[in-house]
Design a protein around this motif. Structure first.
Motif, PDB file in Angstrom:
ATOM      1  N   GLU A 146      42.772  49.602  47.612  1.00 18.06           N
ATOM      2  CA  GLU A 146      44.183  49.378  47.317  1.00 18.06           C
ATOM      3  C   GLU A 146      44.431  47.945  46.869  1.00 18.06           C
ATOM      4  O   GLU A 146      45.231  47.686  45.966  1.00 18.06           O
ATOM      5  CB  GLU A 146      45.019  49.709  48.558  1.00 18.06           C
ATOM      6  N   HIS A 147      43.726  46.983  47.507  1.00 10.91           N
ATOM      7  CA  HIS A 147      43.922  45.581  47.163  1.00 10.91           C
ATOM      8  C   HIS A 147      42.944  45.107  46.096  1.00 10.91           C
ATOM      9  O   HIS A 147      43.225  44.147  45.375  1.00 10.91           O
ATOM     10  CB  HIS A 147      43.769  44.709  48.413  1.00 10.91           C
ATOM     11  N   CYS A 148      41.801  45.781  46.009  1.00  6.51           N
ATOM     12  CA  CYS A 148      40.754  45.347  45.084  1.00  6.51           C
ATOM     13  C   CYS A 148      41.125  45.621  43.638  1.00  6.51           C
ATOM     14  O   CYS A 148      40.861  44.807  42.753  1.00  6.51           O
ATOM     15  CB  CYS A 148      39.438  46.043  45.438  1.00  6.51           C
TER      16      CYS A 148
ATOM     17  N   ALA B 140      43.482  43.060  42.135  1.00  4.82           N
ATOM     18  CA  ALA B 140      42.801  41.765  42.157  1.00  4.82           C
ATOM     19  C   ALA B 140      41.732  41.694  41.070  1.00  4.82           C
ATOM     20  O   ALA B 140      41.601  40.679  40.364  1.00  4.82           O
ATOM     21  CB  ALA B 140      42.187  41.518  43.532  1.00  4.82           C
TER      22      ALA B 140
ATOM     23  N   ALA C   7      51.101  46.421  39.933  1.00  2.00           N
ATOM     24  CA  ALA C   7      50.835  46.030  41.325  1.00  2.00           C
ATOM     25  C   ALA C   7      51.887  45.046  41.808  1.00  2.00           C
ATOM     26  O   ALA C   7      52.351  45.125  42.960  1.00  2.00           O
ATOM     27  CB  ALA C   7      49.441  45.428  41.440  1.00  2.00           C
ATOM     28  N   GLU C   8      52.288  44.126  40.946  1.00  2.00           N
ATOM     29  CA  GLU C   8      53.346  43.166  41.310  1.00  2.00           C
ATOM     30  C   GLU C   8      54.665  43.892  41.525  1.00  2.00           C
ATOM     31  O   GLU C   8      55.427  43.559  42.441  1.00  2.00           O
ATOM     32  CB  GLU C   8      53.488  42.118  40.210  1.00  2.00           C
TER      33      GLU C   8
ATOM     34  N   ALA D 216      54.531  45.712  44.827  1.00  5.65           N
ATOM     35  CA  ALA D 216      54.585  44.777  45.948  1.00  5.65           C
ATOM     36  C   ALA D 216      56.014  44.351  46.256  1.00  5.65           C
ATOM     37  O   ALA D 216      56.349  44.005  47.393  1.00  5.65           O
ATOM     38  CB  ALA D 216      53.717  43.557  45.673  1.00  5.65           C
TER      39      ALA D 216
END
Length: 310
Positions: free
Chosen positions: A69-71, A74, A303-304, A307
């Motif tokens: 989810e975070h990778c 990134a 993703a931003e 978030a």
């Protein structure tokens, strides 16, 4: 976290998407042993097990799902920075032929595409906006943005957002006049704005009750009615902003309206339908360096946006 290279992260994401280490190795022109070593190196650096391995398949562990989810965003951001640092050494140029749903295209993608072109002066754009799914086999399209997992298994799909959901929303003016539904069951007493594709009206909205611990709750399907139906997602959004009723929209399509208070989220203690977003093409050959650069660029922006979701 020290990394041998971005390739370790790339191998992890590709393997999670395909469920096959050998397929990842073939796509990257690596030996299976080299790809396996990269995953083991990554697990050692993180101190967790990312995959449950069997002789026939791989599946993510809970820690692997969290890391994925975070990778993904990134990795997309790191690639974008790497490309920017490379500068003129590998300038992107060519014509991008893209298809996108009307609402997503007009209200989300177009400003980002303008920004992408400003960074890459050699890129021209042909944008096809329609809520009818483009036929990527026969139409002049390099790739298409699509909500929902592709039903056609022959399509190649690059994930843009796996966790994106719909949101139940209405304008403050509508809520002041009609009140807000306390639960999805209350939608029977409201004017609901429906989307129509072909002859099919999407008037069956799904919700899941939250707060049931590890148990998987049964969905609640609500059949809604309203005076206004449109075959254009942006028309539904505009009606909602104008106070004509309640909409069940993809979050990305109404993110700015929610942020500016033009729309308010409703029944937020219920879980809404998941609608992952993909970039699809008929073959991997379509995913040229230019298309992949755009995909990475958009993935970071999405993703931003996610978030910032309240």
């Amino acid at each position: 976290m020290p990394m041998k290279s971005l390739q370790d992260l790339d191998i992890f994401v590709r393997t999670a998407d395909s469920g096959s280490l050998s397929a990842t190795a073939r796509a990257l022109d690596l030996t299976p042993a080299a790809a396996s070593a990269a995953l083991k190196r990554l697990e050692a650096e993180l101190g967790v097990t990312l995959f449950v391995r069997s002789t026939r398949s791989l599946r993510l562990t809970q820690e692997g799902e969290l890391f994925l989810e975070h990778c993904r965003p990134a990795l997309a951001g790191l690639r974008q920075v790497r490309d920017q640092l490379a500068g003129g050494q590998a300038a992107l140029r060519g014509t991008l032929q893209l298809a996108a749903p009307s609402d997503l295209g007009r209200n989300v993608l177009m400003p980002w595409l303008d920004e992408f072109q400003s960074q890459h002066a050699g890129v021209d754009l042909r944008l096809h906006l329609s809520d009818r799914a483009a036929n990527v086999y026969s139409e002049p399209v390099d790739a298409a943005f699509r909500y929902g997992r592709p039903q056609d298994s022959s399509l190649v799909a690059l994930p843009l957002s796996d966790t994106h959901r719909r949101v139940l929303c209405a304008a403050p003016s509508y809520l002041q006049e009609r009140g807000a539904p306390a639960t999805p069951h209350d939608l029977a007493g409201h004017d609901c704005l429906c989307f129509m594709l072909g002859e099919e009206v999407h008037d069956r909205w799904s919700f899941w009750p939250a707060g049931q611990g590890a148990a998987v709750p049964e969905p609640v399907h609500v059949r809604v009615r309203g005076r206004n139906v449109a075959n254009d997602g942006d028309a539904v959004r505009r009606w909602a902003v104008a106070g004509r009723g309640i909409a069940y929209k993809s979050y990305f399509d109404v993110a700015e309206d929610l942020a500016r208070g033009r729309l308010l989220a409703l029944c937020t203690d219920w879980t809404t339908e998941c609608v992952p977003l993909f970039l699809v093409a008929p073959s991997r050959r379509q995913f040229t360096p230019l298309v992949r650069a755009l995909r990475d660029f958009v993935a970071v922006r999405l993703a931003e946006l996610e978030a910032a979701q309240p």
